[in-house]
Design a protein around this motif. Structure first.
Motif, short mmCIF file in Angstrom:
data_model
loop_
_atom_site.label_atom_id
_atom_site.label_comp_id
_atom_site.label_asym_id
_atom_site.label_seq_id
_atom_site.Cartn_x
_atom_site.Cartn_y
_atom_site.Cartn_z
N MET A 39 0.83 -1.21 0.00
CA MET A 39 0.00 0.00 0.00
C MET A 39 0.87 1.26 0.00
O MET A 39 0.61 2.21 -0.75
CB MET A 39 -0.94 -0.01 1.20
CG MET A 39 -1.99 -1.11 1.16
SD MET A 39 -3.06 -1.13 2.61
CE MET A 39 -4.12 0.27 2.24
N VAL A 40 1.89 1.28 0.84
CA VAL A 40 2.78 2.45 0.91
C VAL A 40 3.47 2.68 -0.43
O VAL A 40 3.49 3.80 -0.96
CB VAL A 40 3.82 2.27 2.04
CG1 VAL A 40 4.87 3.38 1.98
CG2 VAL A 40 3.14 2.29 3.40
N ILE A 278 -8.94 3.37 -6.61
CA ILE A 278 -9.25 1.97 -6.95
C ILE A 278 -8.12 1.05 -6.50
O ILE A 278 -8.36 -0.03 -5.95
CB ILE A 278 -9.51 1.84 -8.46
CG1 ILE A 278 -10.81 2.58 -8.83
CG2 ILE A 278 -9.61 0.38 -8.87
CD1 ILE A 278 -11.08 2.64 -10.30
N SER A 279 -6.88 1.48 -6.71
CA SER A 279 -5.73 0.67 -6.26
C SER A 279 -5.75 0.51 -4.75
O SER A 279 -5.47 -0.58 -4.22
CB SER A 279 -4.42 1.32 -6.70
OG SER A 279 -4.36 1.42 -8.10
N TYR A 280 -6.07 1.59 -4.05
CA TYR A 280 -6.15 1.53 -2.59
C TYR A 280 -7.22 0.53 -2.13
O TYR A 280 -7.00 -0.27 -1.22
CB TYR A 280 -6.46 2.92 -2.05
CG TYR A 280 -6.85 2.97 -0.59
CD1 TYR A 280 -5.88 2.87 0.41
CD2 TYR A 280 -8.18 3.12 -0.21
CE1 TYR A 280 -6.23 2.91 1.75
CE2 TYR A 280 -8.54 3.18 1.13
CZ TYR A 280 -7.57 3.07 2.09
OH TYR A 280 -7.93 3.11 3.43
N ILE A 281 -8.38 0.55 -2.80
CA ILE A 281 -9.47 -0.37 -2.42
C ILE A 281 -9.05 -1.82 -2.66
O ILE A 281 -9.28 -2.70 -1.81
CB ILE A 281 -10.74 -0.03 -3.22
CG1 ILE A 281 -11.28 1.34 -2.78
CG2 ILE A 281 -11.81 -1.10 -3.02
CD1 ILE A 281 -12.43 1.85 -3.61
N PHE A 282 -8.41 -2.11 -3.82
CA PHE A 282 -7.95 -3.47 -4.09
C PHE A 282 -6.93 -3.92 -3.05
O PHE A 282 -6.94 -5.08 -2.60
CB PHE A 282 -7.36 -3.56 -5.49
CG PHE A 282 -8.38 -3.80 -6.57
CD1 PHE A 282 -9.06 -5.00 -6.64
CD2 PHE A 282 -8.67 -2.83 -7.49
CE1 PHE A 282 -10.01 -5.23 -7.63
CE2 PHE A 282 -9.62 -3.03 -8.48
CZ PHE A 282 -10.30 -4.25 -8.55
N VAL A 284 -6.73 -2.92 0.00
CA VAL A 284 -7.44 -3.18 1.27
C VAL A 284 -8.01 -4.59 1.26
O VAL A 284 -7.98 -5.29 2.28
CB VAL A 284 -8.54 -2.13 1.50
CG1 VAL A 284 -9.44 -2.54 2.67
CG2 VAL A 284 -7.93 -0.76 1.78
N PHE A 285 -8.54 -5.04 0.11
CA PHE A 285 -9.04 -6.41 0.01
C PHE A 285 -7.91 -7.42 0.22
O PHE A 285 -8.10 -8.45 0.88
CB PHE A 285 -9.71 -6.64 -1.35
CG PHE A 285 -11.13 -6.14 -1.41
CD1 PHE A 285 -12.14 -6.78 -0.69
CD2 PHE A 285 -11.46 -5.05 -2.17
CE1 PHE A 285 -13.44 -6.33 -0.74
CE2 PHE A 285 -12.76 -4.58 -2.23
CZ PHE A 285 -13.77 -5.22 -1.51
N ILE A 286 -6.74 -7.12 -0.36
CA ILE A 286 -5.59 -8.01 -0.15
C ILE A 286 -5.21 -8.03 1.32
O ILE A 286 -4.86 -9.09 1.89
CB ILE A 286 -4.41 -7.54 -1.02
CG1 ILE A 286 -4.76 -7.71 -2.51
CG2 ILE A 286 -3.13 -8.30 -0.68
CD1 ILE A 286 -3.73 -7.13 -3.45
N LEU A 287 -5.28 -6.87 1.97
CA LEU A 287 -4.99 -6.79 3.40
C LEU A 287 -5.97 -7.65 4.20
O LEU A 287 -5.58 -8.34 5.15
CB LEU A 287 -5.05 -5.34 3.86
CG LEU A 287 -4.93 -5.08 5.36
CD1 LEU A 287 -3.57 -5.52 5.88
CD2 LEU A 287 -5.18 -3.60 5.67
N MET A 288 -7.25 -7.62 3.81
CA MET A 288 -8.25 -8.43 4.52
C MET A 288 -7.94 -9.91 4.38
O MET A 288 -8.10 -10.69 5.34
CB MET A 288 -9.64 -8.11 3.95
CG MET A 288 -10.11 -6.69 4.26
SD MET A 288 -11.62 -6.23 3.38
CE MET A 288 -12.78 -7.41 4.08
N ILE A 289 -7.48 -10.32 3.19
CA ILE A 289 -7.09 -11.73 2.99
C ILE A 289 -5.90 -12.07 3.87
O ILE A 289 -5.83 -13.16 4.47
CB ILE A 289 -6.79 -11.99 1.51
CG1 ILE A 289 -8.07 -11.81 0.68
CG2 ILE A 289 -6.20 -13.38 1.30
CD1 ILE A 289 -7.85 -11.87 -0.82
N THR A 386 -5.53 2.43 8.28
CA THR A 386 -6.32 1.41 7.60
C THR A 386 -5.94 0.02 8.05
O THR A 386 -6.80 -0.83 8.32
CB THR A 386 -6.15 1.54 6.08
OG1 THR A 386 -6.58 2.83 5.65
CG2 THR A 386 -6.97 0.48 5.35
N VAL A 387 -4.64 -0.24 8.13
CA VAL A 387 -4.17 -1.57 8.55
C VAL A 387 -4.62 -1.87 9.97
O VAL A 387 -5.08 -2.98 10.27
CB VAL A 387 -2.63 -1.65 8.43
CG1 VAL A 387 -2.13 -2.98 8.99
CG2 VAL A 387 -2.20 -1.50 6.98
#
Length: 407
Positions: A39-40, A278-282, A284-289, A386-387
């Motif tokens: 993300m960073v 959009i990249s940030y949202i994607f 975040v989904f990876i972070l959730m996984i 967010t994390v």
């Protein structure tokens, strides 16, 4: 010290009875750290491209641009503009006229935007930084007017940078209909000669359609007198841009639009912001996984510590305190992963800024050789928060559910 936090810290850093739990906990931290790092770095690369594009526009667009809300042109000789010209915050005041016209060169025709500017245009913007060729920055002399076309426009017309024959420029007469029996009588025509210069800002909007020339030529071609398409301003270094824009808006009212550089290219920057979002949202989904690893680690830890839980109960620990132990465990994993990811991400961004290790490939095909990077503090704060939020929320329900079922 907080009792649940103390026990959770012992559980996280002490050796478990099953070594696999230590390995899974380490993998959980690494998963969160990698998602944070991604993300960073991704947001910083988007910032780098945005800053790079802004530098190209800076060389062509004025710091502040005043245009009419209604109509293409307005009278630039009114008293209010004379007053603006004398404002102490204004370092350069320059008028411009631009409109569409047809350009012809040896049978080749193309539609272009004729941008007529005053002689102080080079003081308004750092135009020299985007000019190429061996000529001098001259827009007119006593006899003829000169053209500085965009590089792609020269390629379309097939002229070369220093063309021998003049460009034929055609624009329809104002307020007249086309005479079908003699169409050429409905157009104003004029000629522009080669200045030996061309410009490129690596944006098709400009390079493929703009021709810079003198404001006198543009007024003759489009049949204007004192009218201007825009009033362009450069402020003094100590001037507050936002304060000056507010003052100008008060003077001019709602009939005029006042834009800074970013607002002049609002569509381009809006697209880049949407891509970044959009990249940030994607991510975040990876972070959730990645947080599912934390849940797996906590479930195995709860099973491993069943006997410890019974001992804690015998010592007087409540069920709520026991649940908080495992909640703190998950939160510490998220926190350590977030801190590690941010630090490593910032280090990688610094290395990329200094050495450009990751290149864009095909040297010479792009404006820059390596991915541009620009770290913005608020983006780093956003990633870190967010994390933590995603990590804390992802462990709350599973810990409570597993605690009820397994303990």
């Amino acid at each position: 010290m907080n009792f649940p936090f103390f026990i959770a810290k012992r559980y996280l850093f002490s050796k478990k009875s099953h070594n696999a739990i230590n390995v899974i906990s380490a993998i959980s931290v690494c998963g969160v750290a990698l998602a944070t790092l991604a993300m960073v770095c991704t947001l910083s690369v988007f910032n780098g491209f945005q800053d790079m594009v802004a530098t190209f526009f800076t060389a062509f667009d004025p710091q502040i641009k005043i245009t009419s809300v209604k109509g293409k042109v307005f009278d630039g000789s009114t008293p209010v503009f004379s007053e603006i010209k004398t404002m102490p915050e204004i370092a350069v005041y320059s008028e411009s006229v631009e409109d569409n016209a047809m350009v012809q060169y040896k049978g080749r025709q193309v539609m272009a935007v004729i941008k007529g500017v005053e002689d102080n245009f080079d003081k308004l913007t750092p135009i020299d930084s985007i000019l190429f060729g061996r000529g001098e920055l001259i827009l007119h002399d006593e006899v003829v007017d000169y053209a500085i076309p965009g590089l792609q426009l020269l390629s379309t017309l097939g002229t070369g940078i220093r063309f021998l024959d003049p460009l034929e420029i055609y624009a329809p007469k104002r307020g007249s209909r086309i005479n079908m029996s003699n169409p050429m009588s409905s157009f104003v025509s004029d000629q522009l000669f080669s200045s030996g210069l061309t410009f490129t800002v690596n944006q098709e909007k400009y390079d493929a359609s703009y021709i810079i020339t003198s404001i006198g030529f543009a007024r003759r071609l489009f049949q204007y007198t004192d009218e201007v398409s825009a009033v362009n301003l450069r402020l003094t270094p100590e001037a507050d841009e936002d304060a000056v824009i507010r003052k100008l808006q008060e003077k001019l009212g709602d009939e005029f639009r006042i834009q800074n550089r970013y607002e002049q290219q609002a569509d381009t920057f809006r697209i880049m912001e949407i891509e970044k979002l959009i990249s940030y949202i994607f991510l975040v989904f990876i972070l959730m996984i990645a947080c599912f690893n934390v849940i797996g680690s906590l479930s195995m830890l709860i099973i491993d510590k069943k006997n410890d839980v019974q001992t804690l109960r015998n010592l007087g620990a409540s069920d709520n305190q026991i649940v908080r132990i495992f909640l703190f465990e998950g939160r510490m994993i998220s926190f350590i992963g977030a801190v590690s990811g941010v630090i490593i991400g910032l280090v990688l961004c610094l290395i990329q800024q200094e050495y450009g290790i990751i290149s864009l490939g095909n040297a010479g095909s792009f404006i820059v050789d390596a991915y541009p990077v620009s770290v913005h503090t608020w983006d780093v704060v956003l990633v870190f928060v967010t994390v933590l939020i995603v990590g804390f929320i992802s462990v709350w329900y599973p810990v409570r559910y597993l605690s009820r079922r397994l303990l």
